[in-house]
Design a protein around this motif. Structure first.
Motif, PDB file in Angstrom:
ATOM      1  N   ASP A   1     -39.209  30.059  -5.148  1.00 24.93           N
ATOM      2  CA  ASP A   1     -39.887  28.839  -4.692  1.00 24.93           C
ATOM      3  C   ASP A   1     -38.998  28.031  -3.751  1.00 24.93           C
ATOM      4  O   ASP A   1     -39.455  27.542  -2.708  1.00 24.93           O
ATOM      5  CB  ASP A   1     -40.280  27.970  -5.891  1.00 24.93           C
ATOM      6  CG  ASP A   1     -41.428  28.573  -6.694  1.00 24.93           C
ATOM      7  OD1 ASP A   1     -42.097  29.479  -6.169  1.00 24.93           O
ATOM      8  OD2 ASP A   1     -41.631  28.137  -7.836  1.00 24.93           O
ATOM      9  N   GLU A   2     -37.732  27.895  -4.124  1.00 22.90           N
ATOM     10  CA  GLU A   2     -36.786  27.114  -3.309  1.00 22.90           C
ATOM     11  C   GLU A   2     -36.570  27.756  -1.941  1.00 22.90           C
ATOM     12  O   GLU A   2     -36.635  27.083  -0.901  1.00 22.90           O
ATOM     13  CB  GLU A   2     -35.446  26.991  -4.046  1.00 22.90           C
ATOM     14  CG  GLU A   2     -34.375  26.267  -3.255  1.00 22.90           C
ATOM     15  CD  GLU A   2     -32.975  26.497  -3.813  1.00 22.90           C
ATOM     16  OE1 GLU A   2     -32.008  26.280  -3.057  1.00 22.90           O
ATOM     17  OE2 GLU A   2     -32.844  26.907  -4.988  1.00 22.90           O
ATOM     18  N   LYS A   3     -36.333  29.051  -1.946  1.00 22.46           N
ATOM     19  CA  LYS A   3     -36.041  29.752  -0.692  1.00 22.46           C
ATOM     20  C   LYS A   3     -37.291  29.893   0.183  1.00 22.46           C
ATOM     21  O   LYS A   3     -37.198  29.844   1.411  1.00 22.46           O
ATOM     22  CB  LYS A   3     -35.448  31.135  -0.970  1.00 22.46           C
ATOM     23  CG  LYS A   3     -34.147  31.112  -1.763  1.00 22.46           C
ATOM     24  CD  LYS A   3     -33.037  30.358  -1.054  1.00 22.46           C
ATOM     25  CE  LYS A   3     -31.750  30.398  -1.849  1.00 22.46           C
ATOM     26  NZ  LYS A   3     -30.666  29.615  -1.224  1.00 22.46           N
ATOM     27  N   ALA A   4     -38.447  30.044  -0.443  1.00 20.50           N
ATOM     28  CA  ALA A   4     -39.691  30.158   0.326  1.00 20.50           C
ATOM     29  C   ALA A   4     -39.972  28.853   1.071  1.00 20.50           C
ATOM     30  O   ALA A   4     -40.435  28.871   2.222  1.00 20.50           O
ATOM     31  CB  ALA A   4     -40.849  30.512  -0.599  1.00 20.50           C
ATOM     32  N   ALA A   5     -39.674  27.734   0.416  1.00 15.21           N
ATOM     33  CA  ALA A   5     -39.862  26.437   1.074  1.00 15.21           C
ATOM     34  C   ALA A   5     -38.952  26.319   2.291  1.00 15.21           C
ATOM     35  O   ALA A   5     -39.368  25.832   3.354  1.00 15.21           O
ATOM     36  CB  ALA A   5     -39.588  25.302   0.086  1.00 15.21           C
ATOM     37  N   LYS A   6     -37.714  26.782   2.142  1.00 14.86           N
ATOM     38  CA  LYS A   6     -36.767  26.732   3.258  1.00 14.86           C
ATOM     39  C   LYS A   6     -37.174  27.688   4.376  1.00 14.86           C
ATOM     40  O   LYS A   6     -37.052  27.361   5.556  1.00 14.86           O
ATOM     41  CB  LYS A   6     -35.352  27.059   2.761  1.00 14.86           C
ATOM     42  CG  LYS A   6     -34.744  25.968   1.882  1.00 14.86           C
ATOM     43  CD  LYS A   6     -33.319  26.301   1.478  1.00 14.86           C
ATOM     44  CE  LYS A   6     -32.712  25.173   0.653  1.00 14.86           C
ATOM     45  NZ  LYS A   6     -31.331  25.498   0.200  1.00 14.86           N
ATOM     46  N   LEU A   7     -37.677  28.865   3.999  1.00  8.76           N
ATOM     47  CA  LEU A   7     -38.137  29.818   5.008  1.00  8.76           C
ATOM     48  C   LEU A   7     -39.309  29.227   5.793  1.00  8.76           C
ATOM     49  O   LEU A   7     -39.391  29.382   7.017  1.00  8.76           O
ATOM     50  CB  LEU A   7     -38.558  31.137   4.351  1.00  8.76           C
ATOM     51  CG  LEU A   7     -39.120  32.203   5.300  1.00  8.76           C
ATOM     52  CD1 LEU A   7     -38.084  32.620   6.335  1.00  8.76           C
ATOM     53  CD2 LEU A   7     -39.604  33.432   4.517  1.00  8.76           C
ATOM     54  N   GLY A   8     -40.195  28.538   5.091  1.00  9.80           N
ATOM     55  CA  GLY A   8     -41.317  27.899   5.763  1.00  9.80           C
ATOM     56  C   GLY A   8     -40.862  26.910   6.822  1.00  9.80           C
ATOM     57  O   GLY A   8     -41.444  26.834   7.920  1.00  9.80           O
ATOM     58  N   GLN A   9     -39.785  26.180   6.531  1.00 10.75           N
ATOM     59  CA  GLN A   9     -39.244  25.223   7.489  1.00 10.75           C
ATOM     60  C   GLN A   9     -38.670  25.930   8.709  1.00 10.75           C
ATOM     61  O   GLN A   9     -38.853  25.479   9.846  1.00 10.75           O
ATOM     62  CB  GLN A   9     -38.167  24.374   6.810  1.00 10.75           C
ATOM     63  CG  GLN A   9     -38.708  23.440   5.731  1.00 10.75           C
ATOM     64  CD  GLN A   9     -37.609  22.757   4.934  1.00 10.75           C
ATOM     65  OE1 GLN A   9     -36.435  23.116   5.022  1.00 10.75           O
ATOM     66  NE2 GLN A   9     -37.985  21.759   4.142  1.00 10.75           N
TER      67      GLN A   9
END
Length: 212
Positions: A132-140
């Motif tokens: 969840d944490e890394k997916a949010a960063k990837l989205g950015q």
């Protein structure tokens, strides 16, 4: 030329892709990472950090996949597809986005690849909190890519360069996971992914894996 590496190593795959783009012959020297072949001699003499790949071209010995690819692109500029620019301003833009790939995209993408692709392959449990944490960063990161790719066909400009090539291994893995939806939700990014993943040189890298 020799590439000492592993077929499932994303860093090794970057170098394979570059060599295929440049239409260069090379010898693949497999390193058995399961038995720790990358942490002992003779490999450790080629890369003292014990990470694949390592590269030899005559008496030149290199490690770090992105540095290896820069050497290949410069040393064999007249071969195959041009992956860099001779123009200083254009190359500065390419260099900027190469830094973005290495420092913004790769850390989160590699972490997601580990959690969503590699761990299941090894029978390990995926950490949903990390995902969840890394997916949010990837989205950015992909938000930034979307804006860039609305202006130019590729990240480094109007031509396929090392910037785009360096993304290929992680994108290939992530497209088979739940975070594919992040790429799909960015139209320009999605079109860019479809373009680069279909390149003949990359298909040759995938064929290397399929044939072993």
């Amino acid at each position: 030329m020799k590439v000492h590496g592993a077929l499932l190593s994303t860093a090794s795959q970057r170098v394979f892709a570059c060599l295929y783009e440049k239409e260069l012959d090379f010898e693949f020297v497999p390193i058995d990472m399961r038995t720790g072949g990358h942490k002992k001699e003779p490999f450790i003499s080629l890369n003292p950090f014990g990470q694949v790949p390592a590269f030899e071209d005559g008496d030149l010995k290199l490690f770090e996949s992105r540095a290896i690819n820069l050497y290949i692109a410069h040393a064999y500029a007249e071969k195959g597809n041009q992956l860099i620019y001779s123009d200083g301003k254009k190359m500065a833009i390419v260099s900027t986005w190469m830094e973005v790939e290495a420092h913004q995209f790769d850390p989160v993408a590699s972490s997601l690849c580990w959690e969503l692709a590699i761990k299941p392959m090894l029978g390990m449990t995926t950490d949903a909190t990390v995902v969840d944490e890394k997916a949010a960063k990837l989205g950015q990161v992909l938000d930034v890519y979307e804006a860039r790719l609305a202006q130019s066909k590729y990240l480094g400009g109007d031509d396929f360069t090392l910037v785009d090539l360096h993304h290929l291994p992680n994108i290939q893995l992530l497209m088979g996971t739940q975070v594919k939806k992040l790429f799909d939700s960015h139209p320009h990014v999605n079109a860019w992914c479809a373009d680069i993943l279909a390149r003949p040189a990359w298909l040759k890298v995938l064929a290397m894996q399929a044939n072993n």
